[in-house]
Design a protein around this motif. Structure first.
Motif, PDB file in Angstrom:
ATOM      1  N   ALA A 256      -3.923  -2.389  -6.247  1.00  0.00           N
ATOM      2  CA  ALA A 256      -4.039  -0.923  -6.188  1.00  0.00           C
ATOM      3  C   ALA A 256      -4.001  -0.323  -7.598  1.00  0.00           C
ATOM      4  O   ALA A 256      -4.751   0.612  -7.896  1.00  0.00           O
ATOM      5  CB  ALA A 256      -2.925  -0.333  -5.324  1.00  0.00           C
TER       6      ALA A 256
ATOM      7  N   LEU B 212       0.832  -1.211   0.000  1.00  0.00           N
ATOM      8  CA  LEU B 212       0.000   0.000   0.000  1.00  0.00           C
ATOM      9  C   LEU B 212       0.864   1.258   0.000  1.00  0.00           C
ATOM     10  O   LEU B 212       0.554   2.237  -0.689  1.00  0.00           O
ATOM     11  CB  LEU B 212      -0.950   0.001   1.197  1.00  0.00           C
ATOM     12  CG  LEU B 212      -2.088  -1.027   1.136  1.00  0.00           C
ATOM     13  CD1 LEU B 212      -2.813  -1.095   2.469  1.00  0.00           C
ATOM     14  CD2 LEU B 212      -3.041  -0.710  -0.005  1.00  0.00           C
TER      15      LEU B 212
ATOM     16  N   ALA C 106       2.280   1.549  -3.487  1.00  0.00           N
ATOM     17  CA  ALA C 106       1.240   1.971  -4.437  1.00  0.00           C
ATOM     18  C   ALA C 106       0.912   3.450  -4.288  1.00  0.00           C
ATOM     19  O   ALA C 106       0.608   4.125  -5.278  1.00  0.00           O
ATOM     20  CB  ALA C 106      -0.015   1.128  -4.248  1.00  0.00           C
ATOM     21  N   ALA C 107       1.001   3.967  -3.066  1.00  0.00           N
ATOM     22  CA  ALA C 107       0.748   5.397  -2.847  1.00  0.00           C
ATOM     23  C   ALA C 107       1.813   6.255  -3.528  1.00  0.00           C
ATOM     24  O   ALA C 107       1.560   7.410  -3.861  1.00  0.00           O
ATOM     25  CB  ALA C 107       0.699   5.702  -1.349  1.00  0.00           C
TER      26      ALA C 107
ATOM     27  N   THR D   6      -0.622  -6.641  -3.661  1.00  0.00           N
ATOM     28  CA  THR D   6      -1.277  -5.423  -3.182  1.00  0.00           C
ATOM     29  C   THR D   6      -1.045  -4.281  -4.154  1.00  0.00           C
ATOM     30  O   THR D   6      -1.966  -3.529  -4.490  1.00  0.00           O
ATOM     31  CB  THR D   6      -0.776  -5.053  -1.777  1.00  0.00           C
ATOM     32  OG1 THR D   6      -1.064  -6.140  -0.892  1.00  0.00           O
ATOM     33  CG2 THR D   6      -1.426  -3.791  -1.270  1.00  0.00           C
ATOM     34  N   ARG D   7       0.166  -4.140  -4.640  1.00  0.00           N
ATOM     35  CA  ARG D   7       0.481  -3.111  -5.635  1.00  0.00           C
ATOM     36  C   ARG D   7      -0.330  -3.341  -6.903  1.00  0.00           C
ATOM     37  O   ARG D   7      -0.880  -2.413  -7.486  1.00  0.00           O
ATOM     38  CB  ARG D   7       1.986  -3.117  -5.901  1.00  0.00           C
ATOM     39  CG  ARG D   7       2.420  -2.369  -7.140  1.00  0.00           C
ATOM     40  CD  ARG D   7       2.729  -3.403  -8.146  1.00  0.00           C
ATOM     41  NE  ARG D   7       3.255  -3.026  -9.401  1.00  0.00           N
ATOM     42  CZ  ARG D   7       3.019  -3.759 -10.470  1.00  0.00           C
ATOM     43  NH1 ARG D   7       2.277  -4.819 -10.426  1.00  0.00           N
ATOM     44  NH2 ARG D   7       3.544  -3.448 -11.615  1.00  0.00           N
TER      45      ARG D   7
ATOM     46  N   THR E  42       1.027   5.287 -15.185  1.00  0.00           N
ATOM     47  CA  THR E  42       1.585   5.537 -13.862  1.00  0.00           C
ATOM     48  C   THR E  42       2.952   6.159 -14.037  1.00  0.00           C
ATOM     49  O   THR E  42       3.571   6.069 -15.103  1.00  0.00           O
ATOM     50  CB  THR E  42       1.737   4.234 -13.045  1.00  0.00           C
ATOM     51  OG1 THR E  42       2.598   3.334 -13.747  1.00  0.00           O
ATOM     52  CG2 THR E  42       0.387   3.598 -12.769  1.00  0.00           C
TER      53      THR E  42
ATOM     54  N   ASN F  64      -7.297  -0.913  -9.217  1.00  0.00           N
ATOM     55  CA  ASN F  64      -8.282   0.002  -8.637  1.00  0.00           C
ATOM     56  C   ASN F  64      -8.107   1.413  -9.190  1.00  0.00           C
ATOM     57  O   ASN F  64      -9.084   2.090  -9.528  1.00  0.00           O
ATOM     58  CB  ASN F  64      -8.178   0.005  -7.108  1.00  0.00           C
ATOM     59  CG  ASN F  64      -9.285   0.807  -6.477  1.00  0.00           C
ATOM     60  OD1 ASN F  64     -10.457   0.639  -6.800  1.00  0.00           O
ATOM     61  ND2 ASN F  64      -8.915   1.696  -5.573  1.00  0.00           N
ATOM     62  N   LYS F  65      -6.882   1.882  -9.305  1.00  0.00           N
ATOM     63  CA  LYS F  65      -6.624   3.209  -9.890  1.00  0.00           C
ATOM     64  C   LYS F  65      -7.117   3.257 -11.328  1.00  0.00           C
ATOM     65  O   LYS F  65      -7.735   4.234 -11.750  1.00  0.00           O
ATOM     66  CB  LYS F  65      -5.124   3.542  -9.836  1.00  0.00           C
ATOM     67  CG  LYS F  65      -4.616   3.845  -8.447  1.00  0.00           C
ATOM     68  CD  LYS F  65      -3.118   4.097  -8.452  1.00  0.00           C
ATOM     69  CE  LYS F  65      -2.601   4.329  -7.056  1.00  0.00           C
ATOM     70  NZ  LYS F  65      -1.188   4.702  -7.019  1.00  0.00           N
TER      71      LYS F  65
END
Length: 186
Positions: A156, A73, A76-77, A152-153, A91, A159-160
């Motif tokens: 994310a 997380l 990913a932020a 998780t990345r 990205t 989701n983005k």
């Protein structure tokens, strides 16, 4: 295979794949996401041979997964996404993003090395005190941490991409009007 060698190969492999697919401005494609998932499957197949379930083994392995999710997380932020004028999602992975992955990969490898060479007696005592079965549970925890971070990345990023695709694509005229109206509000 020793925990050090496992951590070195697994972490190094994942680090190379993630940095090669995420550094710089990169389009978010299905193939990009698939490469990450394939890397997870391959690393699991190569490095997780047993699933220790005695004593506190499941707890340590779950702690590795939890730490990986948190680190994923954070990473990913540091990987902002944007939509270009054509509607494609990109990205931009910079130095902060690369440092998170590099530092965490190095920390896993360093801990594994230290557990074999610098504080092996402490690890043995810790394993006895906390009812951990041995090196396989530590190797798994390291591998699960790295894989949870990748997954998780990936989640994310998906989701983005979903959120950005759900937003209406603004034309150059609409963008200028919107910027002008919001500038007057400040």
């Amino acid at each position: 295979m020793s925990p050090f060698l496992t951590a070195l190969i697994a972490s190094g492999t994942i680090l190379i794949i993630i940095l090669s697919t995420d550094l710089g401005t990169r389009q978010v494609t299905n193939m990009r996401m698939l490469r990450s998932i394939l890397a997870v499957v391959i690393v699991l197949a190569l490095f997780v041979h047993t699933l220790p379930v005695e004593g506190n083994d499941p707890s340590l392995q779950l702690a590795g997964i939890g730490a990986g999710v948190i680190c994923g997380l954070v990473a990913a932020a540091l990987l902002p996404a944007h939509r270009d004028a054509s509607g494609e999602i990109y990205t931009k992975g910079g130095i902060g993003y690369a440092l998170v992955w590099a530092v965490l990969s190095a920390a896993r490898v360093l801990f594994a090395y230290g557990s074999e060479h610098w504080f092996s007696e402490g690890i043995i005592r810790f394993s006895i005190d906390y009812k951990l079965s041995g090196q396989d549970v530590y190797s798994n925890a390291f591998v699960f941490m790295a894989l949870a971070m990748v997954l998780t990345r990936t989640a994310a990023l998906l989701n983005k991409r979903r959120r950005l695709h759900a937003q209406p694509l603004l034309s150059a005229d609409n963008t200028g009007q919107r910027q002008g109206s919001s500038a007057g509000m400040h």
